[in-house]
Scaffold this active site. Structure first.
Site, PDB file in Angstrom:
ATOM      1  N   HIS A  18       0.827  -1.206   0.000  1.00 24.49           N
ATOM      2  CA  HIS A  18       0.000   0.000   0.000  1.00 24.49           C
ATOM      3  C   HIS A  18       0.868   1.265   0.000  1.00 24.49           C
ATOM      4  O   HIS A  18       0.607   2.199  -0.732  1.00 24.49           O
ATOM      5  CB  HIS A  18      -0.942  -0.002   1.210  1.00 24.49           C
ATOM      6  CG  HIS A  18      -1.952  -1.113   1.133  1.00 24.49           C
ATOM      7  ND1 HIS A  18      -3.277  -0.896   0.900  1.00 24.49           N
ATOM      8  CD2 HIS A  18      -1.803  -2.455   1.204  1.00 24.49           C
ATOM      9  CE1 HIS A  18      -3.911  -2.060   0.837  1.00 24.49           C
ATOM     10  NE2 HIS A  18      -3.038  -3.027   1.032  1.00 24.49           N
ATOM     11  N   ASP A 113      -6.626   5.360   1.446  1.00 18.12           N
ATOM     12  CA  ASP A 113      -6.602   3.949   1.117  1.00 18.12           C
ATOM     13  C   ASP A 113      -8.019   3.367   1.139  1.00 18.12           C
ATOM     14  O   ASP A 113      -8.901   3.865   1.840  1.00 18.12           O
ATOM     15  CB  ASP A 113      -5.735   3.243   2.168  1.00 18.12           C
ATOM     16  CG  ASP A 113      -5.350   1.846   1.762  1.00 18.12           C
ATOM     17  OD1 ASP A 113      -4.318   1.708   1.100  1.00 18.12           O
ATOM     18  OD2 ASP A 113      -6.084   0.902   2.098  1.00 18.12           O
ATOM     19  N   GLN A 336      13.391  -4.702  -5.945  1.00 13.92           N
ATOM     20  CA  GLN A 336      12.733  -5.466  -7.017  1.00 13.92           C
ATOM     21  C   GLN A 336      12.632  -4.701  -8.336  1.00 13.92           C
ATOM     22  O   GLN A 336      12.821  -5.278  -9.407  1.00 13.92           O
ATOM     23  CB  GLN A 336      11.329  -5.893  -6.558  1.00 13.92           C
ATOM     24  CG  GLN A 336      10.528  -6.584  -7.639  1.00 13.92           C
ATOM     25  CD  GLN A 336       9.329  -7.312  -7.101  1.00 13.92           C
ATOM     26  OE1 GLN A 336       9.468  -8.190  -6.264  1.00 13.92           O
ATOM     27  NE2 GLN A 336       8.150  -6.978  -7.566  1.00 13.92           N
ATOM     28  N   TRP A 354      -0.441  -6.752  -6.962  1.00 14.38           N
ATOM     29  CA  TRP A 354      -0.618  -5.844  -8.104  1.00 14.38           C
ATOM     30  C   TRP A 354       0.612  -4.970  -8.376  1.00 14.38           C
ATOM     31  O   TRP A 354       0.922  -4.653  -9.514  1.00 14.38           O
ATOM     32  CB  TRP A 354      -1.874  -4.994  -7.935  1.00 14.38           C
ATOM     33  CG  TRP A 354      -2.202  -4.253  -9.196  1.00 14.38           C
ATOM     34  CD1 TRP A 354      -2.179  -2.917  -9.390  1.00 14.38           C
ATOM     35  CD2 TRP A 354      -2.564  -4.849 -10.455  1.00 14.38           C
ATOM     36  NE1 TRP A 354      -2.525  -2.619 -10.691  1.00 14.38           N
ATOM     37  CE2 TRP A 354      -2.755  -3.782 -11.374  1.00 14.38           C
ATOM     38  CE3 TRP A 354      -2.732  -6.158 -10.909  1.00 14.38           C
ATOM     39  CZ2 TRP A 354      -3.114  -3.995 -12.707  1.00 14.38           C
ATOM     40  CZ3 TRP A 354      -3.092  -6.370 -12.238  1.00 14.38           C
ATOM     41  CH2 TRP A 354      -3.275  -5.299 -13.119  1.00 14.38           C
ATOM     42  N   ASN A 355       1.319  -4.576  -7.312  1.00 16.02           N
ATOM     43  CA  ASN A 355       2.516  -3.764  -7.561  1.00 16.02           C
ATOM     44  C   ASN A 355       3.550  -4.555  -8.354  1.00 16.02           C
ATOM     45  O   ASN A 355       4.181  -4.025  -9.272  1.00 16.02           O
ATOM     46  CB  ASN A 355       3.132  -3.282  -6.248  1.00 16.02           C
ATOM     47  CG  ASN A 355       2.193  -2.348  -5.514  1.00 16.02           C
ATOM     48  OD1 ASN A 355       1.935  -1.245  -5.970  1.00 16.02           O
ATOM     49  ND2 ASN A 355       1.649  -2.819  -4.393  1.00 16.02           N
ATOM     50  N   SER A 356       3.706  -5.819  -8.005  1.00 15.66           N
ATOM     51  CA  SER A 356       4.658  -6.658  -8.738  1.00 15.66           C
ATOM     52  C   SER A 356       4.245  -6.795 -10.195  1.00 15.66           C
ATOM     53  O   SER A 356       5.077  -6.713 -11.105  1.00 15.66           O
ATOM     54  CB  SER A 356       4.750  -8.050  -8.096  1.00 15.66           C
ATOM     55  OG  SER A 356       5.336  -7.952  -6.813  1.00 15.66           O
TER      56      SER A 356
HETATM   57  N1  UDP Z   1      -6.850  -5.550  -1.147  1.00 20.53           N
HETATM   58  C1  UDP Z   1      -7.722  -4.926  -1.956  1.00 20.53           C
HETATM   59  N2  UDP Z   1      -7.453  -3.697  -2.410  1.00 20.53           N
HETATM   60  C2  UDP Z   1      -6.340  -3.075  -2.111  1.00 20.53           C
HETATM   61  C3  UDP Z   1      -5.410  -3.723  -1.334  1.00 20.53           C
HETATM   62  C4  UDP Z   1      -5.702  -4.950  -0.863  1.00 20.53           C
HETATM   63  O1  UDP Z   1      -8.748  -5.443  -2.311  1.00 20.53           O
HETATM   64  O2  UDP Z   1      -6.184  -1.932  -2.524  1.00 20.53           O
HETATM   65  C5  UDP Z   1      -7.187  -6.823  -0.568  1.00 20.53           C
HETATM   66  C6  UDP Z   1      -6.782  -7.966  -1.399  1.00 20.53           C
HETATM   67  O3  UDP Z   1      -7.800  -8.932  -1.415  1.00 20.53           O
HETATM   68  C7  UDP Z   1      -5.549  -8.490  -0.734  1.00 20.53           C
HETATM   69  C8  UDP Z   1      -5.766  -8.159   0.706  1.00 20.53           C
HETATM   70  O4  UDP Z   1      -6.533  -6.973   0.671  1.00 20.53           O
HETATM   71  O5  UDP Z   1      -5.360  -9.856  -0.896  1.00 20.53           O
HETATM   72  C9  UDP Z   1      -4.474  -7.989   1.433  1.00 20.53           C
HETATM   73  O6  UDP Z   1      -3.850  -6.829   0.939  1.00 20.53           O
HETATM   74  P1  UDP Z   1      -2.297  -6.717   0.673  1.00 20.53           P
HETATM   75  O7  UDP Z   1      -2.013  -5.381   0.177  1.00 20.53           O
HETATM   76  O8  UDP Z   1      -1.593  -7.203   1.826  1.00 20.53           O
HETATM   77  O9  UDP Z   1      -2.024  -7.786  -0.471  1.00 20.53           O
HETATM   78  P2  UDP Z   1      -2.220  -7.694  -2.050  1.00 20.53           P
HETATM   79  O10 UDP Z   1      -3.247  -6.631  -2.370  1.00 20.53           O
HETATM   80  O11 UDP Z   1      -0.900  -7.351  -2.615  1.00 20.53           O
HETATM   81  O12 UDP Z   1      -2.645  -9.072  -2.401  1.00 20.53           O
HETATM   82  N1  UDP Z   2       9.295  -5.650  -2.907  1.00 22.10           N
HETATM   83  C1  UDP Z   2      10.635  -5.343  -3.039  1.00 22.10           C
HETATM   84  N2  UDP Z   2      11.555  -6.201  -2.529  1.00 22.10           N
HETATM   85  C2  UDP Z   2      11.216  -7.347  -1.890  1.00 22.10           C
HETATM   86  C3  UDP Z   2       9.844  -7.676  -1.773  1.00 22.10           C
HETATM   87  C4  UDP Z   2       8.904  -6.797  -2.293  1.00 22.10           C
HETATM   88  O1  UDP Z   2      10.991  -4.306  -3.609  1.00 22.10           O
HETATM   89  O2  UDP Z   2      12.120  -8.058  -1.449  1.00 22.10           O
HETATM   90  C5  UDP Z   2       8.292  -4.676  -3.380  1.00 22.10           C
HETATM   91  C6  UDP Z   2       7.751  -4.973  -4.747  1.00 22.10           C
HETATM   92  O3  UDP Z   2       8.592  -4.417  -5.728  1.00 22.10           O
HETATM   93  C7  UDP Z   2       6.388  -4.315  -4.690  1.00 22.10           C
HETATM   94  C8  UDP Z   2       5.974  -4.452  -3.242  1.00 22.10           C
HETATM   95  O4  UDP Z   2       7.167  -4.679  -2.517  1.00 22.10           O
HETATM   96  O5  UDP Z   2       6.496  -2.942  -5.002  1.00 22.10           O
HETATM   97  C9  UDP Z   2       5.049  -5.624  -3.001  1.00 22.10           C
HETATM   98  O6  UDP Z   2       3.782  -5.316  -3.410  1.00 22.10           O
HETATM   99  P1  UDP Z   2       2.838  -6.347  -4.167  1.00 22.10           P
HETATM  100  O7  UDP Z   2       1.572  -5.654  -4.437  1.00 22.10           O
HETATM  101  O8  UDP Z   2       3.528  -6.944  -5.325  1.00 22.10           O
HETATM  102  O9  UDP Z   2       2.623  -7.536  -3.139  1.00 22.10           O
HETATM  103  P2  UDP Z   2       2.341  -7.627  -1.546  1.00 22.10           P
HETATM  104  O10 UDP Z   2       3.664  -7.587  -0.916  1.00 22.10           O
HETATM  105  O11 UDP Z   2       1.458  -6.480  -1.163  1.00 22.10           O
HETATM  106  O12 UDP Z   2       1.677  -8.959  -1.415  1.00 22.10           O
END
Ligand code: UDP
Ligand code: UDP
Ligand code: UDP
Length: 457
Positions: A18, A113, A336, A354-356
């Site tokens: 986030h 957020d 990354q 989603w960021n990845s």
């Molecule tokens: N999530 C969502 N919108 C967002 C961010 C997160 O719906 O803007 C939900 C999504 O289902 C996710 C969970 O919240 O699996 C956990 O969020 P997190 O950011 O930890 O993981 P990611 O969104 O990267 O899967």
């Molecule tokens: N990331 C990074 N280095 C790491 C692990 C994660 O730079 O060792 C960054 C990655 O580039 C991305 C964010 O952390 O910007 C992870 O967000 P993503 O939505 O992909 O997944 P989440 O961690 O929320 O499940």
């Protein structure tokens, strides 16, 4: 400072997934001459968040920072990220005081957020401030979010008007468990009917990637009174994120010695800790794939706890020795965006956070998706549909089954040798870069939004 300066409060929730897009958006707003005030819930869950924030503030000393101290958690059970989210949601009075305290220059808008809707909307309403949300996942996931309060646990597939049907197996699992105590589910159920109370939504995506979902959302097919949904991506990785304190540059130096496109990069994001059995199968799978690899191992959700463990404790001494010949294995935070942008990287095994996904798009890197939680199967589907990634639908959610080394090795090999994925990934990169170039879609959209903020009374 002139009177018509646009003053934006940027208010993320918790976790790197986030924080990162909120800081990238802040950098874009600063570039467009907005005044930015950042409100960060403290303490942060992870060490990576506090490190990223300090780099951000040294790069942008002009950014105002308001201290938002969260009360200590009432329980230490469950996911630390969601504990923090619950504490933020219970902090309405603090947020109200903070927002009321900002007067010079007067506030134009709050960008917050998705997890704060119920808390923040009454406050911004009282203060007559427009409230936008930066949604940190895909537009497809946003359509799901907006629609989810109408779901029933027995749903076989989710039919959202204007969106391809979502099979039951891809629905975030917490929505399939009746009477779930899940924090995430409860937030979604409470907040989703309130989307119409916001002034707009910003999403780090672009037309070519999610045209269907963006059109359906903006045509009012998903929710009839939906406020405007703007695609403002792909967000470019920023200077302030660059290596320095991260992993002392080791992975990038190692990549410098590898052939172009020869390395598969493997990471499951900032907060997904796989079980040890699964981690070892991945190690063996990488050895079988025949590819060079750069693999980030994580066996704790929160990085502050990770520092204790050694790689040998997780993988065993023998596997660690064998892997040294073929690749690099890290058990710490890596940069990354730098890795994905390196010419040696030819493919990405990703959980599809989603960021990845957007960082892979930015760099034109094909994806082998391995979704683990929540929104990740929906995101993997977005990638597969646009032809620059694949994912194995029978690998299940985290913990459902152990995916064996042989399957993993074969899938990686197939992804790394798939010419069509490479061609499509290069096209996605080109379109994404065009969107963010001067006068591209992203810049034009952002400019339009800022003009709207200027005109709000
Ligand atoms: N999530 C969502 N919108 C967002 C961010 C997160 O719906 O803007 C939900 C999504 O289902 C996710 C969970 O919240 O699996 C956990 O969020 P997190 O950011 O930890 O993981 P990611 O969104 O990267 O899967
Ligand atoms: N990331 C990074 N280095 C790491 C692990 C994660 O730079 O060792 C960054 C990655 O580039 C991305 C964010 O952390 O910007 C992870 O967000 P993503 O939505 O992909 O997944 P989440 O961690 O929320 O499940
Ligand atoms: N989880 C995780 N990364 C994520 C999302 C969830 O590690 O991006 C973990 C989380 O810590 C929890 C489990 O997966 O232990 C189920 O999480 P979910 O959000 O699906 O449900 P909840 O924890 O709200 O019941």
């Amino acid at each position: 400072m002139s009177d018509d300066v646009v003053h934006v409060v940027v208010l993320p929730s918790a976790g790197m997934g986030h924080l990162t897009p909120f800081l990238r958006l802040s950098a874009l707003l600063l570039h467009q001459h907005c005044k930015v005030t950042l409100i960060i819930p403290q303490p942060t869950v992870t060490l990576s968040e506090s490190q990223l924030l300090s780099r951000f503030h040294s790069t942008f000393p002009q950014v105002n920072q308001l201290h938002f101290q969260l009360p200590p958690p009432t329980s230490n059970e469950g996911d630390p990220l969601f504990q923090r989210v619950e504490a933020i949601r219970a902090s309405g009075p603090i947020l109200s005081t903070l927002l009321s305290s900002i007067s010079s220059p007067p506030l134009s808008v709050v960008v917050s957020d998705i997890f704060m809707i119920s808390t923040l909307v009454p406050i911004t309403h009282t203060l007559s401030l427009p409230n936008y949300v930066l949604f940190t996942s895909s537009a497809t996931m946003f359509a799901f979010f907006s629609h989810c309060s109408t779901l029933s646990a027995s749903s076989d597939a989710v039919e959202i008007p204007g969106i391809s049907p979502i099979p039951r197996s891809s629905i975030p699992p917490v929505f399939l468990v009746p009477d779930s105590k899940s924090v995430l589910r409860n937030i979604f159920m409470e907040d989703s009917p309130k989307v119409t109370k916001l002034h707009g939504f910003l999403i780090n995506t672009f037309e070519a990637l999610e045209q269907q979902a963006l059109e359906a959302l903006n045509a009012g097919k998903v929710v009839s009174e939906m406020p405007p949904v703007f695609s403002v991506g792909p967000f470019a990785p920023c200077e302030f994120e660059k290596e320095g304190q991260w992993g002392n540059g080791k992975p990038l130096r190692w990549l410098d010695d590898q052939d172009s496109g020869s390395v598969v990069y493997v990471s499951f994001g900032s907060r997904t800790a796989l079980g040890r059995d699964q981690i070892r199968e991945i190690g063996e799978g990488l050895m079988r794939s025949g590819c060079r690899f750069l693999w980030v191992v994580k066996d704790k959700i929160v990085d502050r706890e990770e520092e204790e463990g050694k790689l040998e404790d997780v993988l065993g001494v023998e596997l660690v020795e064998r892997m040294r010949e073929k690749g690099m294995v890290m058990k710490e935070w890596v940069y990354q965006s730098g890795i994905l942008g390196h010419r040696a990287v030819g493919g990405f095994v990703s959980h599809c956070g989603w960021n990845s996904v957007m960082e892979a798009a930015w760099n034109g890197v094909p994806i082998l998706g391995w979704p683990q939680h929540g929104d990740q199967k929906l995101n993997a589907e977005v990638v597969e549909r646009s032809g620059w990634g694949i994912w194995n639908k029978n690998w299940g959610w985290i913990g459902e089954r152990i995916v064996k080394a042989e399957e993993i090795g074969k899938a990686i090999n197939a992804m790394m040798n798939n010419e069509s994925l490479k061609v499509k990934a290069a096209q996605v990169k080109e379109v994404g870069r065009k969107a963010t170039s001067v006068d591209g879609d992203c810049e034009v959209t952002l400019h339009k939004i800022i003009e709207e903020w200027k005109n709000v009374e």
